[in-house]
Design an enzyme around this catalytic site. Structure first.
Site, short mmCIF file in Angstrom:
data_model
loop_
_atom_site.label_atom_id
_atom_site.label_comp_id
_atom_site.label_asym_id
_atom_site.label_seq_id
_atom_site.Cartn_x
_atom_site.Cartn_y
_atom_site.Cartn_z
N GLY A 24 0.85 -1.19 0.00
CA GLY A 24 0.00 0.00 0.00
C GLY A 24 0.89 1.24 0.00
N GLY A 58 -11.07 10.81 -0.97
CA GLY A 58 -11.10 12.20 -0.47
C GLY A 58 -9.78 12.92 -0.62
N GLY A 59 -8.69 12.35 -0.10
CA GLY A 59 -7.40 12.98 -0.25
C GLY A 59 -6.50 12.84 0.96
CD GLU A 123 -12.26 14.01 3.45
OE1 GLU A 123 -12.74 12.94 3.13
OE2 GLU A 123 -11.04 14.19 3.57
CG ASP A 218 -3.32 -11.16 6.78
OD1 ASP A 218 -4.47 -11.35 7.23
OD2 ASP A 218 -2.99 -11.50 5.63
CG HIS A 239 -16.78 6.35 5.28
ND1 HIS A 239 -17.85 7.02 4.75
CD2 HIS A 239 -15.67 7.07 4.97
CE1 HIS A 239 -17.40 8.10 4.11
NE2 HIS A 239 -16.09 8.15 4.23
NE ARG A 285 -14.58 9.47 7.84
CZ ARG A 285 -13.50 9.17 7.18
NH1 ARG A 285 -12.78 8.14 7.53
NH2 ARG A 285 -13.15 9.88 6.16
CG HIS A 346 -13.59 3.84 6.15
ND1 HIS A 346 -13.52 3.62 4.79
CD2 HIS A 346 -12.87 5.00 6.37
CE1 HIS A 346 -12.82 4.58 4.22
NE2 HIS A 346 -12.40 5.42 5.15
NE ARG A 381 -8.51 7.09 9.19
CZ ARG A 381 -8.96 7.53 8.02
NH1 ARG A 381 -8.51 8.67 7.50
NH2 ARG A 381 -9.87 6.85 7.37
P1 FAD Z 1 -3.12 -0.89 2.37
O1 FAD Z 1 -3.15 0.15 1.34
O2 FAD Z 1 -4.41 -1.50 2.76
O3 FAD Z 1 -2.13 -2.02 1.85
C1 FAD Z 1 -1.94 -3.21 2.56
C2 FAD Z 1 -0.97 -4.08 1.79
O4 FAD Z 1 -0.61 -5.19 2.59
C3 FAD Z 1 -1.52 -4.69 0.51
O5 FAD Z 1 -0.50 -4.67 -0.46
C4 FAD Z 1 -1.83 -6.14 0.90
O6 FAD Z 1 -1.76 -7.04 -0.18
C5 FAD Z 1 -0.69 -6.38 1.84
N1 FAD Z 1 -0.89 -7.48 2.79
C6 FAD Z 1 -1.79 -7.58 3.79
N2 FAD Z 1 -1.60 -8.72 4.47
C7 FAD Z 1 -0.56 -9.36 3.90
C8 FAD Z 1 0.12 -10.57 4.14
N3 FAD Z 1 -0.24 -11.42 5.12
N4 FAD Z 1 1.16 -10.91 3.33
C9 FAD Z 1 1.54 -10.10 2.31
N5 FAD Z 1 0.93 -8.93 2.03
C10 FAD Z 1 -0.10 -8.57 2.82
N6 FAD Z 1 -7.51 7.70 3.95
C11 FAD Z 1 -7.19 9.00 3.72
O7 FAD Z 1 -6.33 9.54 4.40
N7 FAD Z 1 -7.81 9.68 2.72
C12 FAD Z 1 -8.76 9.12 1.93
O8 FAD Z 1 -9.27 9.76 1.03
C13 FAD Z 1 -9.13 7.78 2.17
N8 FAD Z 1 -10.11 7.18 1.43
C14 FAD Z 1 -10.34 5.85 1.62
C15 FAD Z 1 -11.27 5.21 0.78
C16 FAD Z 1 -11.48 3.85 0.90
C17 FAD Z 1 -12.47 3.15 0.01
C18 FAD Z 1 -10.76 3.11 1.88
C19 FAD Z 1 -10.97 1.63 2.01
C20 FAD Z 1 -9.87 3.76 2.72
C21 FAD Z 1 -9.66 5.11 2.60
N9 FAD Z 1 -8.75 5.77 3.43
C22 FAD Z 1 -8.45 7.08 3.19
C23 FAD Z 1 -7.94 5.04 4.38
C24 FAD Z 1 -6.56 4.78 3.73
O9 FAD Z 1 -6.73 4.58 2.35
C25 FAD Z 1 -5.89 3.58 4.32
O10 FAD Z 1 -5.89 3.65 5.72
C26 FAD Z 1 -4.43 3.51 3.86
O11 FAD Z 1 -4.38 3.60 2.46
C27 FAD Z 1 -3.78 2.24 4.34
O12 FAD Z 1 -2.56 2.09 3.68
P2 FAD Z 1 -1.59 0.92 4.07
O13 FAD Z 1 -0.41 1.06 3.19
O14 FAD Z 1 -1.40 0.90 5.52
O15 FAD Z 1 -2.42 -0.41 3.70
C1 SIN Z 2 -13.42 9.62 2.16
O1 SIN Z 2 -13.06 10.05 1.06
O2 SIN Z 2 -14.52 9.82 2.66
C2 SIN Z 2 -12.46 8.79 2.93
C3 SIN Z 2 -11.53 9.66 3.62
C4 SIN Z 2 -10.82 8.97 4.73
O3 SIN Z 2 -11.09 7.81 5.05
O4 SIN Z 2 -9.96 9.61 5.32
#
Ligand code: FAD
Ligand code: SIN
Length: 525
Positions: A24, A58-59, A123, A218, A239, A285, A346, A381
């Protein structure tokens, strides 16, 4: 530090300087910030781009406007967090936010601009417009650009379709992980001097969620089994507005729609948010989700509605192209009709406890992004602070590792032993338990909780844990089984944390303890 970025891979055995689990925004950014002298394994259990980051709409929040200031961003974050965020950590994140935006722009992300200035949206919880975005595809743009840069680095090896099963630990130190190669069905050892968990959140423990299938907790479960401290897991964020449609599996309707004036209403057109909070649709939220839940329960409704149609088609298509197109694909023209919406799980506010460099309490193990409890979100959050947390802590974690001298030799570990397990002809058990866990969590550990419902969930999860452990000891592992085992562990931690918090604060509302307790404390499992 190793003198050259080389890794060695024998069959089923890999050696790297750094293992990053998760691709991610947190995982990819940390890989890019690590020294090019280091050999890095970057593993994803699914497609490299799949994860919550890709779907962020959102951003990302940052003080980018001359009329805004750091103190206000800090104050808004602390107030949304209902007394549980750590001021020093929030300060650190907020002050590093403009640099996080610069890093993303340097990676190629082109934020939406208005006459060369950032177009900032707002937001819930923000007292100022401070959310930078790429229309409503912010996450997609971040992920594609970060991945393009990762692919240009010779020192980074990507492993797609590899699911980490458990961490390799010795004497309170982490040395990598056992990882299931989903194509060969074999478990391989990834031995590394430093391991970064960037596995995202756990919202899949709930039946209805905005998250993709990867969010199965995980990292939290692996860290717990390895002995890490897990903090504040009762704060599961719902959410308020996910699309309500039988074929829309998990589609979010961004809070930025409410930031731009969108109004929530009942089927008869009556507005209701003013009854719950003077900030109306832009209350944090937890408040909006509980208000919708209450209206749905008291009115026996399947959903409520969100109206942005008054902005006109051109404006909507320019600002929210993804949401416009997706709704239209389900026959809903949001420039003429209100959008049917319901709350869904969410975000995981709690997680693996870390310091400002992402270090956990196990040596050489780091956690960043949604999997971590970096102490910035407390009991709730604030919107768009998550992508920010991912980028800021990915950078500080990488800097911490870059400053350390790494051994040249790797310890040896026994290969995974699959000699005592057999192929399963009972896979229905796994699918059944998956559904059962998620239904229990939705029905008994949801937006509004009670002691009785939490205790019921606790007892049933104890039985399910026994069933899963028995299955795990008898049969060859599969990714579904690995995830189920983690879902159960994470669900248990959420329930245990919820039972321990004998008050209602932020996202945790227990009708048997509706008030705030006088003492403000974290829940540590
Ligand atoms: P993720 O992006 O979820 O990535 C997790 C990674 O871990 C993936 O590659 C997955 O394959 C890998 N993984 C997991 N378990 C294992 C395992 N056992 N072995 C190997 N790989 C594994 N936040 C904001 O600040 N602004 C927004 O606008 C916003 N909009 C959102 C909209 C949606 C629909 C969602 C769902 C969330 C949103 N959020 C937003 C929250 C934010 O996107 C997430 O909290 C953030 O992107 C998480 O990033 P991350 O890198 O921690 O995890
Ligand atoms: C959203 O765009 O409503 C998601 C934003 C966030 O989870 O921070």
């Amino acid at each position: 530090m190793s003198t050259q970025a080389t890794h060695s891979s024998l069959e089923g055995q890999h050696q790297f300087d750094v293992l990053i689990i998760g691709t991610g925004s947190a995982g990819l950014m940390s890989a890019l910030q690590l020294s090019t002298d280091l050999s890095i394994a970057l593993i994803a259990k699914d497609d490299v781009l799949e994860g919550s980051s890709f779907y962020a709409q959102g951003g990302i929040s940052a003080v980018l406007d001359a009329h805004d200031n750091f103190d206000q961003h800090v104050a808004d974050t602390l107030s949304t967090a209902c007394g549980l965020a750590d001021k020093e950590a929030v300060n650190f994140m907020v002050k590093n936010a403009p640099a996080a935006i610069d890093s993303l722009e340097n990676s190629g992300v082109q934020f939406t601009k208005d006459n060369n200035a950032y177009h900032l949206t707002t937001e819930g919880g923000h007292s100022h417009r401070r959310v930078a975005h790429v229309a409503d595809k912010t996450g997609q743009s971040i992920q594609i650009n970060l991945l393009n840069n990762v692919k240009k680095r010779n020192n980074i090896t990507l492993f797609e379709g590899y699911i980490a099963v458990d961490l390799l630990t010795q004497m309170d130190q982490c040395f990598g992980a056992y990882v299931l190669n989903k194509q060969t069905h074999k478990v391989e050892s990834f031995v590394a001097h430093k391991t970064i968990l960037a596995t995202g959140g756990a919202s899949k423990v709930y039946r209805y969620t905005s998250n993709p299938d990867t969010s199965t907790g995980d990292g939290i479960a692996m860290a717990k089994r390895a002995g890490c401290k897990i903090v504040n897991m009762e704060f599961a964020q719902f959410h308020p507005t996910c699309l309500y449609h039988p074929h829309a599996k998990s589609f979010l309707i961004s809070e930025a729609i409410r930031g731009e004036g969108g109004k929530l209403h009942l089927p008869n057109g009556e507005l209701f948010m003013h009854k719950y909070d003077e900030r109306g649709e832009l209350a944090p939220r937890d408040i909006v989700a509980r208000a919708i839940d209450s209206e749905m329960k008291s009115g026996g409704l399947d959903c409520v509605y969100l109206d942005i149609s008054f902005k006109g088609k051109d404006w909507i298509q320019q600002h929210f192209p993804t949401i416009f197109d997706k709704c239209l694909s389900f026959g809903i023209d949001i420039s003429r009709q209100s959008i049917p919406v319901v709350p869904a799980a969410h975000y995981t506010c709690g997680g693996i406890d870390t310091n400002l460099d992402g270090q956990t309490d196990i040596k050489n193990l780091y956690a960043i992004g949604e999997v971590a409890h970096t102490r910035v979100h407390g009991a709730n959050r604030m919107a768009s602070n998550s992508l920010l947390e991912c980028i800021v802590f990915a950078k500080s974690c990488a800097q911490d590792i870059n400053q350390q001298a790494l051994d040249s030799a790797h310890p040896s570990f026994n290969p995974w032993d699959a000699s005592r397990v057999a192929p399963s002809n009972e896979k229905v058990v796994v699918t059944h338990l998956w559904d059962e866990v998620r239904a229990i969590m939705w029905n008994f550990v949801g937006i509004v909780r009670s002691d009785r419902r939490l205790n019921y969930a606790k007892h049933r999860l104890e039985q399910i844990e026994v069933e899963v452990n028995e299955y795990y000891s008898l049969y060859l592992i599969s990714s579904d089984l690995v995830e189920l085992r983690n879902l159960v562990k994470t669900a248990q931690i959420i329930i245990q944390s919820a039972l321990a918090r004998q008050e209602s604060r932020g996202l945790h509302f227990n009708e048997d303890h509706p008030g705030l307790s006088k003492s403000v404390k974290n829940t540590i499992i």
